[in-house]
Write a protein that holds these residues in place. Sequence first.
Motif, PDB file in Angstrom:
ATOM      1  N   GLU A  17      45.229  32.360  42.686  1.00 19.30           N
ATOM      2  CA  GLU A  17      44.591  32.066  44.000  1.00 19.30           C
ATOM      3  C   GLU A  17      43.451  31.098  44.384  1.00 19.30           C
ATOM      4  OE1 GLU A  17      45.857  32.913  47.618  1.00 19.30           O
ATOM      5  OE2 GLU A  17      47.424  33.783  46.789  1.00 19.30           O
ATOM      6  N   ILE A  18      42.308  31.246  43.579  1.00 20.24           N
ATOM      7  CA  ILE A  18      41.662  30.538  43.058  1.00 20.24           C
ATOM      8  C   ILE A  18      41.619  29.859  41.770  1.00 20.24           C
ATOM      9  CG2 ILE A  18      39.098  30.950  42.408  1.00 20.24           C
ATOM     10  CD1 ILE A  18      39.039  33.197  43.928  1.00 20.24           C
ATOM     11  N   GLY A  19      42.181  29.823  40.455  1.00 20.75           N
ATOM     12  CA  GLY A  19      42.322  29.881  39.226  1.00 20.75           C
ATOM     13  C   GLY A  19      41.116  29.979  38.729  1.00 20.75           C
ATOM     14  N   PRO A  20      41.327  29.438  37.106  1.00 21.05           N
ATOM     15  CA  PRO A  20      40.364  30.873  36.555  1.00 21.05           C
ATOM     16  C   PRO A  20      38.750  29.132  36.864  1.00 21.05           C
ATOM     17  CG  PRO A  20      41.460  28.834  35.139  1.00 21.05           C
ATOM     18  CD  PRO A  20      42.262  28.436  36.679  1.00 21.05           C
ATOM     19  N   TYR A  21      37.530  29.810  36.258  1.00 23.83           N
ATOM     20  CA  TYR A  21      36.434  28.864  36.460  1.00 23.83           C
ATOM     21  C   TYR A  21      35.948  28.985  35.554  1.00 23.83           C
ATOM     22  CZ  TYR A  21      34.771  34.014  37.432  1.00 23.83           C
ATOM     23  OH  TYR A  21      35.205  34.990  36.849  1.00 23.83           O
ATOM     24  N   GLY A  22      34.568  28.333  34.993  1.00 22.20           N
ATOM     25  CA  GLY A  22      34.373  28.697  33.879  1.00 22.20           C
ATOM     26  C   GLY A  22      34.547  27.114  32.452  1.00 22.20           C
ATOM     27  N   PHE A  23      33.953  27.392  31.309  1.00 24.99           N
ATOM     28  CA  PHE A  23      33.850  26.166  30.801  1.00 24.99           C
ATOM     29  C   PHE A  23      34.706  26.863  28.888  1.00 24.99           C
ATOM     30  CE2 PHE A  23      32.215  22.935  28.074  1.00 24.99           C
ATOM     31  CZ  PHE A  23      31.943  23.322  26.815  1.00 24.99           C
ATOM     32  N   MET A  24      34.988  26.283  28.323  1.00 23.01           N
ATOM     33  CA  MET A  24      35.805  26.634  27.714  1.00 23.01           C
ATOM     34  C   MET A  24      35.274  25.524  25.987  1.00 23.01           C
ATOM     35  SD  MET A  24      39.373  27.632  26.098  1.00 23.01           S
ATOM     36  CE  MET A  24      39.499  28.027  23.649  1.00 23.01           C
ATOM     37  N   GLN A  25      34.890  25.665  25.392  1.00 27.01           N
ATOM     38  CA  GLN A  25      34.154  24.392  24.135  1.00 27.01           C
ATOM     39  C   GLN A  25      35.683  24.953  22.902  1.00 27.01           C
ATOM     40  OE1 GLN A  25      31.877  22.655  23.684  1.00 27.01           O
ATOM     41  NE2 GLN A  25      33.006  21.813  21.741  1.00 27.01           N
ATOM     42  N   PRO A  40      38.710  25.501  34.289  1.00 30.02           N
ATOM     43  CA  PRO A  40      39.391  24.835  34.333  1.00 30.02           C
ATOM     44  C   PRO A  40      38.518  23.139  33.563  1.00 30.02           C
ATOM     45  CG  PRO A  40      37.684  25.284  35.831  1.00 30.02           C
ATOM     46  CD  PRO A  40      37.691  26.584  34.823  1.00 30.02           C
ATOM     47  N   PHE A  41      37.169  23.304  33.194  1.00 36.34           N
ATOM     48  CA  PHE A  41      36.764  22.387  32.231  1.00 36.34           C
ATOM     49  C   PHE A  41      36.087  22.650  30.879  1.00 36.34           C
ATOM     50  CE2 PHE A  41      32.386  20.917  30.721  1.00 36.34           C
ATOM     51  CZ  PHE A  41      33.283  19.618  30.544  1.00 36.34           C
ATOM     52  N   GLN A  42      37.133  22.009  29.824  1.00 39.30           N
ATOM     53  CA  GLN A  42      37.399  22.372  28.588  1.00 39.30           C
ATOM     54  C   GLN A  42      37.069  21.399  28.131  1.00 39.30           C
ATOM     55  OE1 GLN A  42      40.659  24.224  27.645  1.00 39.30           O
ATOM     56  NE2 GLN A  42      41.409  25.064  29.246  1.00 39.30           N
ATOM     57  N   SER A  43      36.300  21.724  26.358  1.00 36.57           N
ATOM     58  CA  SER A  43      35.556  20.295  25.524  1.00 36.57           C
ATOM     59  C   SER A  43      36.010  20.856  24.817  1.00 36.57           C
ATOM     60  CB  SER A  43      34.018  20.669  25.468  1.00 36.57           C
ATOM     61  OG  SER A  43      33.124  19.490  25.470  1.00 36.57           O
ATOM     62  N   MET A  44      35.659  19.651  23.532  1.00 35.67           N
ATOM     63  CA  MET A  44      35.828  20.136  21.928  1.00 35.67           C
ATOM     64  C   MET A  44      35.236  18.894  21.541  1.00 35.67           C
ATOM     65  SD  MET A  44      39.117  19.639  20.002  1.00 35.67           S
ATOM     66  CE  MET A  44      40.409  18.276  20.467  1.00 35.67           C
ATOM     67  N   THR A  45      34.925  18.928  20.596  1.00 35.96           N
ATOM     68  CA  THR A  45      34.339  17.697  19.836  1.00 35.96           C
ATOM     69  C   THR A  45      34.813  17.358  18.543  1.00 35.96           C
ATOM     70  OG1 THR A  45      31.910  18.558  20.619  1.00 35.96           O
ATOM     71  CG2 THR A  45      31.707  17.102  17.819  1.00 35.96           C
ATOM     72  N   LEU A  46      35.250  16.707  18.391  1.00 38.24           N
ATOM     73  CA  LEU A  46      36.302  15.813  17.963  1.00 38.24           C
ATOM     74  C   LEU A  46      35.356  15.759  15.940  1.00 38.24           C
ATOM     75  CD1 LEU A  46      38.218  13.109  18.697  1.00 38.24           C
ATOM     76  CD2 LEU A  46      38.716  14.975  19.139  1.00 38.24           C
ATOM     77  N   THR A  47      36.105  15.996  15.099  1.00 37.08           N
ATOM     78  CA  THR A  47      35.898  16.279  13.359  1.00 37.08           C
ATOM     79  C   THR A  47      37.319  15.353  12.895  1.00 37.08           C
ATOM     80  OG1 THR A  47      36.367  18.482  13.207  1.00 37.08           O
ATOM     81  CG2 THR A  47      34.444  18.565  14.329  1.00 37.08           C
ATOM     82  N   GLY A  48      38.132  15.004  13.412  1.00 35.32           N
ATOM     83  CA  GLY A  48      38.759  14.817  12.505  1.00 35.32           C
ATOM     84  C   GLY A  48      40.293  13.956  14.098  1.00 35.32           C
ATOM     85  N   ASN A  49      40.861  13.325  13.406  1.00 32.13           N
ATOM     86  CA  ASN A  49      42.111  12.843  14.842  1.00 32.13           C
ATOM     87  C   ASN A  49      43.030  14.157  15.088  1.00 32.13           C
ATOM     88  OD1 ASN A  49      41.704   9.778  14.316  1.00 32.13           O
ATOM     89  ND2 ASN A  49      43.305   9.955  12.670  1.00 32.13           N
ATOM     90  N   VAL A  50      42.987  13.807  16.276  1.00 34.33           N
ATOM     91  CA  VAL A  50      44.529  14.500  17.286  1.00 34.33           C
ATOM     92  C   VAL A  50      44.943  13.986  16.701  1.00 34.33           C
ATOM     93  CG1 VAL A  50      44.544  16.046  18.853  1.00 34.33           C
ATOM     94  CG2 VAL A  50      42.723  15.745  18.493  1.00 34.33           C
ATOM     95  N   THR A  51      46.125  15.081  16.464  1.00 31.34           N
ATOM     96  CA  THR A  51      47.965  14.393  16.667  1.00 31.34           C
ATOM     97  C   THR A  51      48.940  14.747  17.591  1.00 31.34           C
ATOM     98  OG1 THR A  51      48.955  15.454  14.513  1.00 31.34           O
ATOM     99  CG2 THR A  51      47.323  13.401  14.399  1.00 31.34           C
ATOM    100  N   GLY A  52      48.106  16.078  17.866  1.00 27.43           N
ATOM    101  CA  GLY A  52      49.790  16.707  18.734  1.00 27.43           C
ATOM    102  C   GLY A  52      48.536  18.025  20.045  1.00 27.43           C
ATOM    103  N   ILE A  66      38.749  17.152  31.264  1.00 24.87           N
ATOM    104  CA  ILE A  66      38.999  17.922  29.616  1.00 24.87           C
ATOM    105  C   ILE A  66      37.506  16.457  28.850  1.00 24.87           C
ATOM    106  CG2 ILE A  66      40.462  17.125  27.204  1.00 24.87           C
ATOM    107  CD1 ILE A  66      42.431  18.084  28.606  1.00 24.87           C
ATOM    108  N   LYS A  67      36.864  16.989  28.236  1.00 27.00           N
ATOM    109  CA  LYS A  67      35.555  16.168  27.575  1.00 27.00           C
ATOM    110  C   LYS A  67      35.787  16.427  26.073  1.00 27.00           C
ATOM    111  CE  LYS A  67      31.126  17.482  27.226  1.00 27.00           C
ATOM    112  NZ  LYS A  67      29.914  18.286  27.187  1.00 27.00           N
ATOM    113  N   ILE A  68      35.896  15.144  25.794  1.00 27.57           N
ATOM    114  CA  ILE A  68      35.886  15.118  23.683  1.00 27.57           C
ATOM    115  C   ILE A  68      34.599  13.930  23.854  1.00 27.57           C
ATOM    116  CG2 ILE A  68      37.435  14.167  22.620  1.00 27.57           C
ATOM    117  CD1 ILE A  68      39.051  16.145  24.178  1.00 27.57           C
ATOM    118  N   THR A  69      34.359  15.122  22.998  1.00 35.96           N
ATOM    119  CA  THR A  69      32.935  14.433  22.240  1.00 35.96           C
ATOM    120  C   THR A  69      33.625  13.814  20.555  1.00 35.96           C
ATOM    121  OG1 THR A  69      31.296  15.277  23.684  1.00 35.96           O
ATOM    122  CG2 THR A  69      30.363  14.632  21.808  1.00 35.96           C
ATOM    123  N   GLN A  70      33.025  12.399  20.451  1.00 37.37           N
ATOM    124  CA  GLN A  70      32.946  12.327  19.042  1.00 37.37           C
ATOM    125  C   GLN A  70      32.096  12.909  18.407  1.00 37.37           C
ATOM    126  OE1 GLN A  70      35.001  10.126  16.910  1.00 37.37           O
ATOM    127  NE2 GLN A  70      36.532   9.384  19.032  1.00 37.37           N
TER     128      GLN A  70
END
Length: 124
Positions: A17-25, A40-52, A66-70
């Motif tokens: 009905e609402i969907g998930p809420y919050g943040f996931m690292q 609904p908000f997810q984040s990842m700090t890259l330490t290498g290339n993403v290929t898939g 989706i937030k991507i941080t180098q």
Amino acid sequence: VVYGEAQTDAVCDRTTEIGPYGFMQLTSSATPTFDHAVAPFQSMTLTGNVTGVTMSNGIVGKMLSIKITQDGTGGYTVSGWPASMKWNANTAPVFSAAANDVSSITVQYDGTNWWQIGGLTAYQ
């Protein structure tokens, strides 16, 4: 109804009905899974290339940001998006690659595909 909004209806199921809420690292990975049922908000700090990239458990009509941080080294790329991702101008965005740069995208699930909402936002 807004993510995380309090509900008094006893028959309301937050996931549908609402969907998930919050943040996931997410932990940096060459093959991350963005699981919409988790947050609904997810984040990842890259330490290498993403290929898939895997997109899972889409909730129809709901958005996923989706937030991507180098990391401090930077220079990493994100590729290998699934065919179900539908990008503006039919082109996957190129995330900012400079050290410590942050980029974000928002997509919406329609039951089959994930549609990019707006453009890529890059922050320095």
